[in-house]
Design a protein around this motif. Structure first.
Motif, mmCIF file in Angstrom:
data_model
loop_
_atom_site.group_PDB
_atom_site.id
_atom_site.type_symbol
_atom_site.label_atom_id
_atom_site.label_comp_id
_atom_site.label_asym_id
_atom_site.label_seq_id
_atom_site.Cartn_x
_atom_site.Cartn_y
_atom_site.Cartn_z
ATOM 1 N N UNK A 302 48.970 35.818 1.785
ATOM 2 C CA UNK A 302 49.959 34.856 2.263
ATOM 3 C C UNK A 302 49.457 33.416 2.218
ATOM 4 N N UNK A 303 48.241 33.194 1.689
ATOM 5 C CA UNK A 303 47.712 31.838 1.596
ATOM 6 C C UNK A 303 47.488 31.459 0.139
ATOM 7 N N UNK A 304 47.513 30.182 -0.120
ATOM 8 C CA UNK A 304 47.175 29.654 -1.440
ATOM 9 C C UNK A 304 45.708 29.214 -1.379
ATOM 10 N N UNK A 305 44.827 30.117 -1.787
ATOM 11 C CA UNK A 305 43.388 29.861 -1.678
ATOM 12 C C UNK A 305 43.000 28.571 -2.375
ATOM 13 N N UNK A 306 43.520 28.393 -3.570
ATOM 14 C CA UNK A 306 43.226 27.206 -4.351
ATOM 15 C C UNK A 306 43.599 25.938 -3.587
ATOM 16 N N UNK A 307 44.792 25.934 -3.017
ATOM 17 C CA UNK A 307 45.282 24.750 -2.300
ATOM 18 C C UNK A 307 44.483 24.497 -1.020
ATOM 19 N N UNK A 308 44.138 25.560 -0.307
ATOM 20 C CA UNK A 308 43.392 25.400 0.950
ATOM 21 C C UNK A 308 42.017 24.772 0.690
ATOM 22 N N UNK A 309 41.342 25.232 -0.349
ATOM 23 C CA UNK A 309 40.016 24.698 -0.653
ATOM 24 C C UNK A 309 40.123 23.292 -1.242
ATOM 25 N N UNK A 310 41.146 23.051 -2.056
ATOM 26 C CA UNK A 310 41.360 21.707 -2.592
ATOM 27 C C UNK A 310 41.591 20.703 -1.464
ATOM 28 N N UNK A 311 42.337 21.126 -0.448
ATOM 29 C CA UNK A 311 42.594 20.239 0.698
ATOM 30 C C UNK A 311 41.286 19.894 1.407
ATOM 31 N N UNK A 312 40.407 20.880 1.526
ATOM 32 C CA UNK A 312 39.106 20.617 2.147
ATOM 33 C C UNK A 312 38.348 19.539 1.368
ATOM 34 N N UNK A 313 38.314 19.680 0.056
ATOM 35 C CA UNK A 313 37.565 18.715 -0.764
ATOM 36 C C UNK A 313 38.216 17.331 -0.729
ATOM 37 N N UNK A 314 39.527 17.286 -0.555
ATOM 38 C CA UNK A 314 40.195 15.996 -0.423
ATOM 39 C C UNK A 314 39.733 15.290 0.842
ATOM 40 N N UNK A 315 39.639 16.032 1.936
ATOM 41 C CA UNK A 315 39.214 15.442 3.209
ATOM 42 C C UNK A 315 37.730 15.110 3.188
ATOM 43 N N UNK A 316 36.909 16.045 2.731
ATOM 44 C CA UNK A 316 35.452 15.872 2.801
ATOM 45 C C UNK A 316 34.925 14.891 1.773
ATOM 46 N N UNK A 317 35.498 14.903 0.565
ATOM 47 C CA UNK A 317 34.935 14.104 -0.520
ATOM 48 C C UNK A 317 35.931 13.131 -1.158
ATOM 49 N N UNK A 318 37.159 13.117 -0.635
ATOM 50 C CA UNK A 318 38.141 12.159 -1.131
ATOM 51 C C UNK A 318 38.758 12.515 -2.462
ATOM 52 N N UNK A 319 38.561 13.752 -2.940
ATOM 53 C CA UNK A 319 39.088 14.132 -4.244
ATOM 54 C C UNK A 319 39.281 15.646 -4.289
ATOM 55 N N UNK A 320 40.533 16.084 -4.254
ATOM 56 C CA UNK A 320 40.827 17.519 -4.293
ATOM 57 C C UNK A 320 40.337 18.165 -5.573
ATOM 58 N N UNK A 321 40.257 17.369 -6.644
ATOM 59 C CA UNK A 321 39.846 17.910 -7.935
ATOM 60 C C UNK A 321 38.346 18.182 -8.021
ATOM 61 N N UNK A 322 37.607 17.832 -6.974
ATOM 62 C CA UNK A 322 36.194 18.195 -6.918
ATOM 63 C C UNK A 322 36.004 19.651 -6.506
ATOM 64 N N UNK A 323 37.075 20.289 -6.070
ATOM 65 C CA UNK A 323 37.002 21.712 -5.745
ATOM 66 C C UNK A 323 36.532 22.484 -6.967
ATOM 67 N N UNK A 324 35.633 23.448 -6.786
ATOM 68 C CA UNK A 324 35.175 24.244 -7.941
ATOM 69 C C UNK A 324 36.284 25.112 -8.518
ATOM 70 N N UNK A 325 37.420 25.180 -7.853
ATOM 71 C CA UNK A 325 38.569 25.913 -8.371
ATOM 72 C C UNK A 325 39.563 24.981 -9.035
ATOM 73 N N UNK A 326 39.101 23.768 -9.384
ATOM 74 C CA UNK A 326 40.000 22.716 -9.846
ATOM 75 C C UNK A 326 40.773 23.077 -11.113
#
Length: 332
Positions: A302-326
């Motif tokens: 029921x979750x979008x794993x990709x989106x949840x982790x991308x959101x973390x990288x947006x907050x922590x590093x200012x860029x959702x595309x830094x997620x390794x699932x980018x």
């Protein structure tokens, strides 16, 4: 009247100046007391996790020296952008004390092991402040973030990262709710360079699996990446493999051996290459969520794993595309 008002303003400004100039008292993870006269502005890191914690707090401009093997990491280089801190060595190759001293840092982040202790003591004798950090658990990682935030005046950013970690932890807890001990999968953690080197319960990777609801079959085996044999691995009867990812093909070759036929058929969770989820970092909870969602897909459908982790990288590093699932995030 104006004279009294002016005097009051001067007194208030002086008071604020005095408060801002108050020394910063710290206690590192070896119990050493360290005092900084002001937030650190010239920082040297001596190993990879220290780089990651520093960069998550937005300290790229303050890194004058960097250690570890991350200079060739696309992730690290993207965060450093045009900046080029001097490489001061690594834990494996050795750290240059002379290079560190020449950089005139006001804070050095040192790894909490024997060589690190010696380096910290030497720096102290030279009048250079250092913090010994040893983030071998998720709680330790949280403490490191708080310690570094206090040392650098970046508490607001640390609070945002802490809130994100709590958000991801809640997703994991909700997904694993009702999972009893008998239902928890037995997992074997495979080092990227050798199938027969695994994570002991003293290591960060063990806790990463535990938070994700996976029981480490090597619990009770002491040491750092302890060596086990094929017979022991088969006796443990793991139900899945958690694998570090790099360019090495040795583990694949070992799994192709006839003795490993049973193990090779197990589900495998590959930690994304370049994610740094296989070491202590501020992104640890993202790694735990990734393992949990792949180990128990029916519980996290029921979750979008990709989106949840991308959101973390947006907050922590200012860029959702830094997620390794980018790549599946359709980042450009």
């Amino acid at each position: 009247m104006l004279s009294r008002l002016f005097s009051a303003v001067v007194i208030l400004l002086c008071s604020l100046s005095s408060v801002s100039a108050s020394p910063i008292h710290l206690v590192d993870q070896q119990g050493r007391e360290v005092v900084l006269q002001q937030p650190a502005k010239r920082i040297v890191t001596t190993f990879t996790p220290a780089n990651l914690f520093s960069l998550s707090l937005g300290l790229a401009d303050k890194l004058v020296g960097i250690g570890g093997s991350t200079k060739h990491s696309p992730f690290i280089n993207k965060l450093l952008a045009h900046r080029d801190p001097l490489v001061i060595g690594s834990r494996s190759a050795g750290t240059s004390l002379e290079t560190i001293v020449a950089l005139k840092p006001d804070l050095v982040l040192v790894f909490g092991k024997k060589d690190g202790y010696r380096l910290a003591d030497r720096l102290t004798s030279l009048g250079i402040a250092s913090l010994v950090i040893q983030p071998e658990s998720i709680e330790d990682a949280k403490a490191v973030l708080e310690l570094l935030a206090k040392a650098t005046g970046t508490q607001d950013k640390a609070d945002k990262i802490a809130a994100e970690n709590q958000r991801l932890a809640k997703i994991i807890q909700t997904g694993l709710s009702g999972l009893n001990d008998e239902q928890r999968l037995r997992g074997y953690y495979a080092n990227s360079s050798d199938l027969y080197r695994t994570a002991s319960e003293q290591m960060f990777q063990h806790q990463l699996m535990a938070v994700a609801g996976v029981n480490n079959v090597a619990t009770g085996v002491p040491g750092f990446y302890p060596k086990v044999n094929a017979e022991q691995l088969l006796l443990w009867q793991p139900q899945l493999l958690v694998r570090e990812s790099n360019d090495s093909t040795k583990v694949d070759e070992q799994l192709e051996k006839s003795l490993m036929t049973q193990i090779a058929k197990l589900p495998q969770i590959h930690l994304p290459k370049g994610s740094f989820w296989d070491m202590p970092s501020p992104m640890a909870m993202a790694g735990a969520l990734y393992i949990a969602a792949n180990a128990y897909p029916e519980r996290f459908n029921n979750i979008d794993l990709d989106a949840e982790i991308a959101h973390y990288y947006q907050v922590a590093f200012g860029d959702a595309c830094l997620s390794p699932l980018h790549e599946i995030s359709r980042c450009q």
